[in-house]
Design an enzyme around this catalytic site. Sequence first.
Site, PDB file in Angstrom:
ATOM      1  N   GLU A 127       0.831  -1.215   0.000  1.00  0.00           N
ATOM      2  CA  GLU A 127       0.000   0.000   0.000  1.00  0.00           C
ATOM      3  C   GLU A 127       0.863   1.261   0.000  1.00  0.00           C
ATOM      4  O   GLU A 127       0.417   2.322  -0.422  1.00  0.00           O
ATOM      5  CB  GLU A 127      -0.909   0.021   1.233  1.00  0.00           C
ATOM      6  CG  GLU A 127      -2.052  -0.972   1.186  1.00  0.00           C
ATOM      7  CD  GLU A 127      -3.152  -0.580   0.220  1.00  0.00           C
ATOM      8  OE1 GLU A 127      -3.623   0.554   0.289  1.00  0.00           O
ATOM      9  OE2 GLU A 127      -3.525  -1.414  -0.618  1.00  0.00           O
ATOM     10  N   LYS A 154       1.876   3.253   7.816  1.00  0.00           N
ATOM     11  CA  LYS A 154       2.837   2.159   7.587  1.00  0.00           C
ATOM     12  C   LYS A 154       4.151   2.689   7.004  1.00  0.00           C
ATOM     13  O   LYS A 154       5.213   2.123   7.252  1.00  0.00           O
ATOM     14  CB  LYS A 154       2.219   1.126   6.639  1.00  0.00           C
ATOM     15  CG  LYS A 154       1.201   0.216   7.317  1.00  0.00           C
ATOM     16  CD  LYS A 154       1.904  -0.801   8.211  1.00  0.00           C
ATOM     17  CE  LYS A 154       0.957  -1.773   8.844  1.00  0.00           C
ATOM     18  NZ  LYS A 154       1.620  -2.832   9.608  1.00  0.00           N
TER      19      LYS A 154
HETATM   20  P1  NAP Z   1      -4.984  -8.788  11.083  1.00  0.00           P
HETATM   21  O1  NAP Z   1      -5.520 -10.162  10.810  1.00  0.00           O
HETATM   22  O2  NAP Z   1      -5.890  -7.621  10.944  1.00  0.00           O
HETATM   23  O3  NAP Z   1      -4.372  -8.814  12.567  1.00  0.00           O
HETATM   24  C1  NAP Z   1      -4.050  -7.637  13.240  1.00  0.00           C
HETATM   25  C2  NAP Z   1      -3.582  -7.992  14.640  1.00  0.00           C
HETATM   26  O4  NAP Z   1      -3.165  -6.792  15.307  1.00  0.00           O
HETATM   27  C3  NAP Z   1      -4.637  -8.651  15.544  1.00  0.00           C
HETATM   28  O5  NAP Z   1      -4.035  -9.711  16.237  1.00  0.00           O
HETATM   29  C4  NAP Z   1      -5.004  -7.540  16.535  1.00  0.00           C
HETATM   30  O6  NAP Z   1      -5.371  -8.034  17.808  1.00  0.00           O
HETATM   31  C5  NAP Z   1      -3.643  -6.844  16.654  1.00  0.00           C
HETATM   32  N1  NAP Z   1      -3.721  -5.489  17.182  1.00  0.00           N
HETATM   33  C6  NAP Z   1      -4.430  -4.442  16.664  1.00  0.00           C
HETATM   34  N2  NAP Z   1      -4.258  -3.343  17.433  1.00  0.00           N
HETATM   35  C7  NAP Z   1      -3.426  -3.688  18.450  1.00  0.00           C
HETATM   36  C8  NAP Z   1      -2.874  -2.984  19.540  1.00  0.00           C
HETATM   37  N3  NAP Z   1      -3.139  -1.702  19.759  1.00  0.00           N
HETATM   38  N4  NAP Z   1      -2.040  -3.653  20.380  1.00  0.00           N
HETATM   39  C9  NAP Z   1      -1.770  -4.958  20.180  1.00  0.00           C
HETATM   40  N5  NAP Z   1      -2.270  -5.687  19.156  1.00  0.00           N
HETATM   41  C10 NAP Z   1      -3.097  -5.049  18.301  1.00  0.00           C
HETATM   42  O7  NAP Z   1      -3.714  -8.508  10.139  1.00  0.00           O
HETATM   43  P2  NAP Z   1      -2.895  -9.504   9.197  1.00  0.00           P
HETATM   44  O8  NAP Z   1      -3.596  -9.630   7.889  1.00  0.00           O
HETATM   45  O9  NAP Z   1      -2.502 -10.710   9.965  1.00  0.00           O
HETATM   46  O10 NAP Z   1      -1.600  -8.622   8.889  1.00  0.00           O
HETATM   47  C11 NAP Z   1      -0.480  -8.643   9.763  1.00  0.00           C
HETATM   48  C12 NAP Z   1       0.330  -7.373   9.561  1.00  0.00           C
HETATM   49  O11 NAP Z   1       0.801  -7.290   8.224  1.00  0.00           O
HETATM   50  C13 NAP Z   1      -0.440  -6.082   9.804  1.00  0.00           C
HETATM   51  O12 NAP Z   1       0.457  -5.161  10.369  1.00  0.00           O
HETATM   52  C14 NAP Z   1      -0.834  -5.624   8.405  1.00  0.00           C
HETATM   53  O13 NAP Z   1      -1.011  -4.222   8.391  1.00  0.00           O
HETATM   54  C15 NAP Z   1       0.376  -6.072   7.617  1.00  0.00           C
HETATM   55  N6  NAP Z   1       0.136  -6.420   6.223  1.00  0.00           N
HETATM   56  C16 NAP Z   1      -0.830  -7.314   5.909  1.00  0.00           C
HETATM   57  C17 NAP Z   1      -0.979  -7.703   4.592  1.00  0.00           C
HETATM   58  C18 NAP Z   1      -2.028  -8.713   4.203  1.00  0.00           C
HETATM   59  O14 NAP Z   1      -2.326  -8.797   2.992  1.00  0.00           O
HETATM   60  N7  NAP Z   1      -2.541  -9.504   5.132  1.00  0.00           N
HETATM   61  C19 NAP Z   1      -0.133  -7.173   3.597  1.00  0.00           C
HETATM   62  C20 NAP Z   1       0.853  -6.273   3.983  1.00  0.00           C
HETATM   63  C21 NAP Z   1       1.006  -5.919   5.297  1.00  0.00           C
HETATM   64  P3  NAP Z   1      -6.890  -8.062  18.386  1.00  0.00           P
HETATM   65  O15 NAP Z   1      -7.284  -9.509  18.335  1.00  0.00           O
HETATM   66  O16 NAP Z   1      -6.702  -7.572  19.794  1.00  0.00           O
HETATM   67  O17 NAP Z   1      -7.728  -7.165  17.535  1.00  0.00           O
HETATM   68  O1  F7E Z   2      -9.254  -4.623  -0.741  1.00  0.00           O
HETATM   69  C1  F7E Z   2     -11.516  -3.641  -3.480  1.00  0.00           C
HETATM   70  C2  F7E Z   2     -10.854  -2.530  -2.666  1.00  0.00           C
HETATM   71  O2  F7E Z   2      -9.714  -4.647   1.705  1.00  0.00           O
HETATM   72  C3  F7E Z   2      -8.690  -5.065  -1.957  1.00  0.00           C
HETATM   73  C4  F7E Z   2      -4.739  -5.316   3.833  1.00  0.00           C
HETATM   74  O3  F7E Z   2      -4.302  -6.562   4.304  1.00  0.00           O
HETATM   75  O4  F7E Z   2      -3.700  -5.643   1.702  1.00  0.00           O
HETATM   76  C5  F7E Z   2      -4.939  -5.378   2.332  1.00  0.00           C
HETATM   77  O5  F7E Z   2      -5.464  -4.132   1.902  1.00  0.00           O
HETATM   78  C6  F7E Z   2      -9.332  -4.346  -3.126  1.00  0.00           C
HETATM   79  C7  F7E Z   2      -9.387  -2.820  -2.962  1.00  0.00           C
HETATM   80  O6  F7E Z   2      -7.413  -5.215   0.820  1.00  0.00           O
HETATM   81  C8  F7E Z   2     -14.667  -4.401  -1.864  1.00  0.00           C
HETATM   82  O7  F7E Z   2     -11.318  -1.257  -3.108  1.00  0.00           O
HETATM   83  C9  F7E Z   2     -13.978  -3.956  -3.873  1.00  0.00           C
HETATM   84  O8  F7E Z   2      -9.036  -2.242  -4.197  1.00  0.00           O
HETATM   85  O9  F7E Z   2      -9.206  -6.819   0.527  1.00  0.00           O
HETATM   86  P1  F7E Z   2      -8.971  -5.375   0.656  1.00  0.00           P
HETATM   87  P2  F7E Z   2      -6.426  -3.965   0.647  1.00  0.00           P
HETATM   88  O10 F7E Z   2      -7.120  -2.689   0.793  1.00  0.00           O
HETATM   89  O11 F7E Z   2      -5.668  -4.186  -0.627  1.00  0.00           O
HETATM   90  C10 F7E Z   2      -2.678  -4.657   1.934  1.00  0.00           C
HETATM   91  C11 F7E Z   2      -1.436  -5.095   1.211  1.00  0.00           C
HETATM   92  C12 F7E Z   2      -2.500  -4.340   3.368  1.00  0.00           C
HETATM   93  O12 F7E Z   2      -1.401  -3.982   3.799  1.00  0.00           O
HETATM   94  C13 F7E Z   2      -3.722  -4.243   4.203  1.00  0.00           C
HETATM   95  O13 F7E Z   2      -3.413  -4.402   5.588  1.00  0.00           O
HETATM   96  O14 F7E Z   2     -10.682  -4.776  -3.228  1.00  0.00           O
HETATM   97  N1  F7E Z   2     -12.882  -3.942  -3.063  1.00  0.00           N
HETATM   98  N2  F7E Z   2     -15.093  -4.228  -3.162  1.00  0.00           N
HETATM   99  C14 F7E Z   2     -13.286  -4.216  -1.809  1.00  0.00           C
HETATM  100  N3  F7E Z   2     -12.581  -4.336  -0.672  1.00  0.00           N
HETATM  101  C15 F7E Z   2     -13.266  -4.651   0.456  1.00  0.00           C
HETATM  102  N4  F7E Z   2     -12.583  -4.798   1.617  1.00  0.00           N
HETATM  103  N5  F7E Z   2     -14.626  -4.821   0.459  1.00  0.00           N
HETATM  104  C16 F7E Z   2     -15.385  -4.707  -0.672  1.00  0.00           C
HETATM  105  O15 F7E Z   2     -16.591  -4.871  -0.649  1.00  0.00           O
END
Ligand code: NAP
Ligand code: F7E
Length: 323
Positions: A127, A154
């Site tokens: 992002e 981020k």
């Molecule tokens: P996620 O499922 O949304 O998990 C977020 C975690 O953060 C949960 O365990 C939540 O705990 C914890 N958390 C939120 N606020 C907190 C706080 N103030 N103190 C302590 N813990 C807190 O995210 P994810 O998909 O596993 O992603 C992991 C990391 O990678 C995130 O930093 C995300 O931004 C980054 N990221 C994700 C993606 C992706 O595609 N998944 C891609 C790039 C980067 P609770 O249970 O307490 O809510």
């Molecule tokens: O959206 C489109 C939306 O919310 C993907 C996080 O893990 O990956 C994630 O962020 C796309 C976007 O993920 C809906 O507009 C259409 O273009 O699944 P998303 P994200 O925003 O890409 C990045 C790498 C992170 O770091 C983040 O933590 O899908 N879209 N219709 C929609 N998205 C959602 N959520 N819901 C809809 O109904």
Amino acid sequence: MKKALITGITGQDGAYLAKLLLGKDYKVYGLIRRIVNRDFSNLEYLGIDKDIELVDGDLTDEASLINVIKTVKPDEVYNLAAQSFVGTSWDQPLVTSEINALGTLKLLNAIKTHWPTAKFYQAATSEMFGNSATDGIQNENTPFHPRSPYAISKLFAHWMTVNYKESFGMFAVSGILFNHESPIRGKEFVTRKITDGVAKIKLGLADEIKLGNLDAKRDWGFAGDYVEAMWLMLQQEEADNYVICTGKTHSIRELLDVAFQHVGIKDWDKYVSIDPRFKRPAELHILTGKNDKAKEKLNWQPKVDFEELVKMMVDADLKRLKK
Ligand code: NAP
Ligand code: F7E
């Protein structure tokens, strides 16, 4: 036995990473914050809920982080905790920044002051690139142009991680990960929203999925593959930043094609409606990563492709709903 501290242990990546590290004989500590209804379902899903040592703390509370770092004395810290939903970040920009930006700084500071030998992994994100690449392809040299409060928070954390490495010699890396998904992905993210919706429609439990922009394109991989890259980054001689992705991009429409076809529905138009509430004030049109550096230096590559991933998620949702 190596000790790893994972923030975000209850999230998708926290659970997959914990499973990976337990398999490598690590002692795994998971930071949990105080909330009313605690949910360990992701850890339960992977069968590891009994194997984690839980430690109390909140990324917004520096005193709690200092206490945890001093008590655990971890070899490796994986900072995965975040307000991770991009959409919410426009409604709650301050909370998003408190957790993602300042929270990361507080954790870096706690490590630097109280246990500086710990290696640090920061969960950065594609992002941060925004729409800056004119050809839609991003690697470690692509300029950043964040387009949401989430991405900006981020980017702050990313540069702080780089700065603590350069200023204080900490082993601190930032993994720039593209979207990665799994059967335990949060249901507000578009992949899981679709696979859960498709499974419900197939079973007669729903008749519609409401979505936003169907033309956005993302480079989607499997979370189980991506956490391995996180670990590999901390096993290198030199701390460095890496892009982690599949290198292939797909639109939301293609995601709908694969998910609906998997349950035998060819014409999904009648089940999908557009709801402007799910459109974003500023969209990222296309993300496609280049993972050459990770392939060469980490010897990492993704194993699960897009179709396998979507089918895996639909199957898991069908199974869960049938129960
Ligand atoms: P996620 O499922 O949304 O998990 C977020 C975690 O953060 C949960 O365990 C939540 O705990 C914890 N958390 C939120 N606020 C907190 C706080 N103030 N103190 C302590 N813990 C807190 O995210 P994810 O998909 O596993 O992603 C992991 C990391 O990678 C995130 O930093 C995300 O931004 C980054 N990221 C994700 C993606 C992706 O595609 N998944 C891609 C790039 C980067 P609770 O249970 O307490 O809510
Ligand atoms: O959206 C489109 C939306 O919310 C993907 C996080 O893990 O990956 C994630 O962020 C796309 C976007 O993920 C809906 O507009 C259409 O273009 O699944 P998303 P994200 O925003 O890409 C990045 C790498 C992170 O770091 C983040 O933590 O899908 N879209 N219709 C929609 N998205 C959602 N959520 N819901 C809809 O109904």
